[in-house]
Design a protein around this motif. Sequence first.
Motif, PDB file in Angstrom:
ATOM      1  N   UNK A 184      46.711  53.341  12.119  1.00  7.28           N
ATOM      2  CA  UNK A 184      45.583  53.727  11.082  1.00  7.28           C
ATOM      3  C   UNK A 184      45.658  52.862   9.861  1.00  7.28           C
ATOM      4  N   UNK A 185      44.543  52.215   9.809  1.00  5.35           N
ATOM      5  CA  UNK A 185      44.755  51.271   8.508  1.00  5.35           C
ATOM      6  C   UNK A 185      43.223  51.842   7.885  1.00  5.35           C
ATOM      7  N   UNK A 186      43.251  51.852   6.402  1.00  6.17           N
ATOM      8  CA  UNK A 186      42.047  52.182   5.600  1.00  6.17           C
ATOM      9  C   UNK A 186      41.230  50.571   5.426  1.00  6.17           C
ATOM     10  N   UNK A 187      40.147  50.868   5.588  1.00  8.09           N
ATOM     11  CA  UNK A 187      38.925  49.656   5.515  1.00  8.09           C
ATOM     12  C   UNK A 187      39.588  48.756   4.380  1.00  8.09           C
ATOM     13  N   UNK A 188      39.349  47.452   4.786  1.00 10.14           N
ATOM     14  CA  UNK A 188      39.767  46.374   3.792  1.00 10.14           C
ATOM     15  C   UNK A 188      38.666  46.015   2.777  1.00 10.14           C
TER      16      UNK A 188
END
Length: 220
Positions: free
Chosen positions: A201-205
């Motif tokens: 999971x990545x936080x939105x760029x």
Amino acid sequence: MNYPILYSFRRCPYAMRARMAITSSGLTVELREVELKNKPSSLIALSTKATVPVLLTMDNKVIDESLDIMVWSLSSADPDGWLTNLSSDQKTVSNKLITNNDSEFKYWLDRYKYANRYPEHGQQVYRQHAEKSLSVLENHLSNTRYLLGSELSIADIAIFPFIRQFYFVDPAWFEQAGYPKLNGWLQQLIESHLFELIMHKYTPWKEGEPTLTFPEAFFS
Ligand SMILES: N[C@@H](CCC(=O)N[C@@H](CS)C(=O)NCC(=O)O)C(=O)O
């Protein structure tokens, strides 16, 4: 720019297959996680259709079709032979299966998944239409572990994220529906290390944020 830039969305099946090919090829890219409701202006500037995935290569080429991103990655390195090990006959079958997946199957998958948005028919009608494609895949898997033979190939990876979506609409139904080979193939890919690697999971760029690399995450 130190790496090619990939605009991606974690749950998008097209972006999944692009991330799987990039990972298999051993490339490193800069990952920009996109919120589809709030697309970055730099993405829209690169590709007016503004779908994900989009890749900007080091020589400033924009690739905005997931299959083209897969082929681009595997053309740079294909250690597992997903593409380079295929005979021309296998390539023909691969193209046919992927084309059917991306057109016919995807069409019915959307209606099965979001049946309330398509009230003309009940959900089961949409599922029955989609089952034609499932049967074809089940036949391909009747004697071999993967769609084109004993080895994993671009066809498995390009199609798998969509079968996964279909499965999760009603897992209990899928498991008893008469597609044992397809279900086994699906579960194996869901549980694979490769899939785990691409589903972090990545936080939105956001514009101006530090570079986040993929598949191995480090900031610079
Ligand atoms: N043919 C494109 C399709 C990509 C696509 O439709 N992606 C979806 C997300 S799964 C998208 O970006 N939709 C645009 C939107 O929802 O605004 C490809 O293979 O890359």
